[in-house]
Design a protein around this motif. Structure first.
Motif, PDB file in Angstrom:
ATOM      1  N   VAL A  27       0.810  -1.218   0.000  1.00 38.04           N
ATOM      2  CA  VAL A  27       0.000   0.000   0.000  1.00 38.04           C
ATOM      3  C   VAL A  27       0.849   1.277   0.000  1.00 38.04           C
ATOM      4  CG1 VAL A  27      -2.069  -1.093   0.952  1.00 38.04           C
ATOM      5  CG2 VAL A  27      -0.371  -0.123   2.518  1.00 38.04           C
ATOM      6  N   PHE A  28       2.076   1.179  -0.494  1.00 36.07           N
ATOM      7  CA  PHE A  28       2.890   2.396  -0.681  1.00 36.07           C
ATOM      8  C   PHE A  28       2.170   3.296  -1.688  1.00 36.07           C
ATOM      9  CE2 PHE A  28       6.818   4.125  -3.060  1.00 36.07           C
ATOM     10  CZ  PHE A  28       6.908   5.237  -2.240  1.00 36.07           C
ATOM     11  N   TYR A  56       4.343   5.359   5.269  1.00 36.74           N
ATOM     12  CA  TYR A  56       3.269   5.487   4.275  1.00 36.74           C
ATOM     13  C   TYR A  56       2.087   6.281   4.818  1.00 36.74           C
ATOM     14  CZ  TYR A  56       5.713   1.514   2.018  1.00 36.74           C
ATOM     15  OH  TYR A  56       6.638   0.666   1.462  1.00 36.74           O
ATOM     16  N   LYS A  81       6.857  -1.323   8.742  1.00 36.10           N
ATOM     17  CA  LYS A  81       8.292  -0.999   8.733  1.00 36.10           C
ATOM     18  C   LYS A  81       8.559   0.223   9.611  1.00 36.10           C
ATOM     19  CE  LYS A  81       8.027  -2.240   3.865  1.00 36.10           C
ATOM     20  NZ  LYS A  81       6.779  -1.575   3.410  1.00 36.10           N
ATOM     21  N   HIS A 114      13.073  -0.114   7.700  1.00 29.59           N
ATOM     22  CA  HIS A 114      12.696   0.272   6.336  1.00 29.59           C
ATOM     23  C   HIS A 114      13.919   0.493   5.421  1.00 29.59           C
ATOM     24  CE1 HIS A 114       9.106   2.320   4.133  1.00 29.59           C
ATOM     25  NE2 HIS A 114       9.914   1.755   3.271  1.00 29.59           N
ATOM     26  N   SER A 145      14.867  -4.167   5.298  1.00 26.33           N
ATOM     27  CA  SER A 145      14.506  -3.799   3.933  1.00 26.33           C
ATOM     28  C   SER A 145      15.624  -2.914   3.396  1.00 26.33           C
ATOM     29  CB  SER A 145      13.170  -3.048   3.941  1.00 26.33           C
ATOM     30  OG  SER A 145      12.818  -2.658   2.647  1.00 26.33           O
ATOM     31  N   ASN A 146      15.941  -3.123   2.164  1.00 18.78           N
ATOM     32  CA  ASN A 146      16.951  -2.300   1.484  1.00 18.78           C
ATOM     33  C   ASN A 146      18.341  -2.441   2.092  1.00 18.78           C
ATOM     34  OD1 ASN A 146      15.094  -0.919  -0.413  1.00 18.78           O
ATOM     35  ND2 ASN A 146      14.189  -0.138   1.480  1.00 18.78           N
ATOM     36  N   GLN A 167      13.544  -7.136   2.365  1.00 22.30           N
ATOM     37  CA  GLN A 167      12.631  -6.660   1.321  1.00 22.30           C
ATOM     38  C   GLN A 167      13.401  -5.671   0.439  1.00 22.30           C
ATOM     39  OE1 GLN A 167       8.960  -3.700   1.146  1.00 22.30           O
ATOM     40  NE2 GLN A 167       8.394  -5.515   2.336  1.00 22.30           N
ATOM     41  N   TRP A 193      10.092  -5.698  -3.618  1.00 21.80           N
ATOM     42  CA  TRP A 193       9.257  -4.491  -3.710  1.00 21.80           C
ATOM     43  C   TRP A 193       9.311  -3.905  -5.120  1.00 21.80           C
ATOM     44  CZ3 TRP A 193      11.584   0.218  -4.756  1.00 21.80           C
ATOM     45  CH2 TRP A 193      12.781   0.586  -4.150  1.00 21.80           C
ATOM     46  N   SER A 194       8.282  -3.129  -5.455  1.00 19.12           N
ATOM     47  CA  SER A 194       8.056  -2.718  -6.853  1.00 19.12           C
ATOM     48  C   SER A 194       8.209  -3.928  -7.786  1.00 19.12           C
ATOM     49  CB  SER A 194       8.983  -1.574  -7.280  1.00 19.12           C
ATOM     50  OG  SER A 194       8.678  -0.388  -6.592  1.00 19.12           O
ATOM     51  N   LEU A 196       6.393  -5.267  -9.985  1.00 18.96           N
ATOM     52  CA  LEU A 196       5.985  -5.090 -11.386  1.00 18.96           C
ATOM     53  C   LEU A 196       6.828  -4.022 -12.070  1.00 18.96           C
ATOM     54  CD1 LEU A 196       2.103  -5.144 -10.843  1.00 18.96           C
ATOM     55  CD2 LEU A 196       3.521  -6.988 -11.790  1.00 18.96           C
ATOM     56  N   ALA A 199       4.958  -1.053 -13.263  1.00 15.95           N
ATOM     57  CA  ALA A 199       4.237  -1.138 -14.546  1.00 15.95           C
ATOM     58  C   ALA A 199       4.862  -0.230 -15.601  1.00 15.95           C
ATOM     59  CB  ALA A 199       2.757  -0.835 -14.346  1.00 15.95           C
ATOM     60  N   LYS A 238       1.321  -3.637  -5.760  1.00 16.12           N
ATOM     61  CA  LYS A 238       0.275  -2.675  -5.383  1.00 16.12           C
ATOM     62  C   LYS A 238      -0.686  -2.545  -6.564  1.00 16.12           C
ATOM     63  CE  LYS A 238      -0.980   2.008  -5.482  1.00 16.12           C
ATOM     64  NZ  LYS A 238      -1.075   2.938  -6.625  1.00 16.12           N
ATOM     65  N   ALA A 239      -1.972  -2.503  -6.284  1.00 16.93           N
ATOM     66  CA  ALA A 239      -2.967  -2.255  -7.331  1.00 16.93           C
ATOM     67  C   ALA A 239      -4.148  -1.546  -6.697  1.00 16.93           C
ATOM     68  CB  ALA A 239      -3.422  -3.559  -7.980  1.00 16.93           C
ATOM     69  N   ASN A 248      -3.763  -9.849 -10.530  1.00 11.32           N
ATOM     70  CA  ASN A 248      -2.479 -10.144  -9.872  1.00 11.32           C
ATOM     71  C   ASN A 248      -2.570 -11.359  -8.949  1.00 11.32           C
ATOM     72  OD1 ASN A 248      -1.609  -7.881 -11.209  1.00 11.32           O
ATOM     73  ND2 ASN A 248      -1.535  -6.565  -9.407  1.00 11.32           N
ATOM     74  N   GLN A 283      12.149   8.561   2.495  1.00 10.70           N
ATOM     75  CA  GLN A 283      11.283   8.051   1.433  1.00 10.70           C
ATOM     76  C   GLN A 283      10.776   9.215   0.574  1.00 10.70           C
ATOM     77  OE1 GLN A 283      10.146   4.720   2.587  1.00 10.70           O
ATOM     78  NE2 GLN A 283       9.342   4.148   0.639  1.00 10.70           N
TER      79      GLN A 283
END
Ligand code: NDP
Length: 288
Positions: A27-28, A56, A81, A114, A145-146, A167, A193-194, A196, A199, A238-239, A248, A283
């Motif tokens: 949900v970012f 977020y 996070k 995070h 993460s990262n 992540q 993460w990200s 896709l 897109a 995310k969508a 998805n 972020q």
């Protein structure tokens, strides 16, 4: 690791003994006022794993959707996070309290640092705080993460505790083979993460992905998600619409061939879409 086709979302066992669904949704950049509605749509589509973050600013919307859903807590897997401003031992404890309150939960399934923010020099101390929290019952699994290999080495050396998950940005335009190899050596589960590639139009027009989609009667987004599943990653696209959330989710009835997986790993690599963990502090778009 190969994930067999089927209707169920496979689960992956984490270091603390919990099982994370291999497909969740993130949900970012979901605006706080829309989060409850979109998370409710995701739960209705079948998702049971949700990825949010203090930064977020939408944890309370996630919590409202969870509470309204009536779904048993034991069926849900919630990740949040620690914000970059909450590094250091005491701030990490406060950060967890704030996230639990926002989410309306008494425990979090997976709590991540995070970003390492090496410029602040506090990620080892912060990891020590997460190790402490993992014994409190309020956090089932701890991870990062990262984190780059040098950050992973520092925290493991300091504590002897390997994060359950790292992540990281991962998609066919940035496949990170060295970092994935480091995860394999440590036994860390990779979460993409990200996934896709946000897109990106050029990525979605890539002939390898388009051909694989045509061969299996699937969309490019579904091919990309299947690639993540078959390389053993946890994936959290995310969508924002019921149709995309459903699209998805519909990735468990086909299997890419080894040749297709190899071809996807060999497509052009434009590189990162997000921040570089060596230098990233806040972020983008968030006063984290
Ligand atoms: P994604 O790769 O998930 O891409 C999201 C974009 O793809 C949105 O624009 C969405 O559009 C679109 N999209 C979704 N499904 C489809 C589809 N089937 N066909 C075409 N387009 C589609 O990128 P995100 O950056 O959102 O990453 C996903 C999650 O990863 C985040 O929500 C967050 O939880 C996590 N994340 C973590 C980071 C970290 O530092 N740890 C950093 C960045 C992300 P629309 O919304 O309009 O439907």
């Amino acid at each position: 690791m190969s994930v067999e086709p089927g209707r169920q979302v496979p689960k992956v066992e984490l270091a603390g003994g919990s099982f994370i669904p291999q497909l969740g949704f993130g949900v970012f950049q979901v605006p706080p006022q829309e989060t409850e509605r979109i998370v409710a749509m995701g739960l209705a589509a079948g998702y049971r794993s949700i990825d949010t973050a203090a930064a977020y600013r939408n944890e309370s919307g996630v919590g409202m959707a969870l509470a309204a859903s009536g779904i048993d807590r034991s069926e849900l897997f919630i990740t949040t996070k620690l914000a970059n401003t909450e590094h250091g031992h005491d701030k990490a404890l406060v950060g967890l309290d704030a996230s639990l309150e926002q989410l309306g939960l008494d425990y979090i399934d997976l709590f991540l640092i995070h970003w390492p923010v090496p410029a602040h020099g506090l990620y080892v101390e912060t990891w020590e705080a997460l190790v402490e929290l993992s014994q409190s019952g309020r956090v089932r699994e701890i991870g990062v993460s990262n984190f780059l290999p040098e950050h992973l080495a520092q925290i493991v050396e300091a504590t002897g505790v390997v994060p359950a998950v790292n992540q990281i940005e991962l998609h066919p335009g940035f496949t990170q083979p060295e970092l994935r190899a480091a995860h394999a050596r440590y036994g860390i589960v990779t979460e993409s993460w990200s996934p896709l590639g946000r897109a990106d139009a050029e990525l979605f027009a890539n002939p390898v992905l388009v051909a694989a989609g045509a061969a299996h009667g699937k969309t490019v987004a579904q091919v990309i998600l299947r690639w993540h599943l078959q390389i053993g990653a946890i994936v959290i696209p995310k969508a924002s619409s019921p149709s995309r959330l459903a699209e998805n989710f519909d990735v468990f009835d086909f299997e890419l061939t080894d040749a297709e997986i190899g071809a996807i790993e060999a497509i052009p690599q434009p590189g990162r879409l997000g921040g570089d963990p060596a230098t990233f502090i806040v972020q983008p778009g968030f006063a984290a």
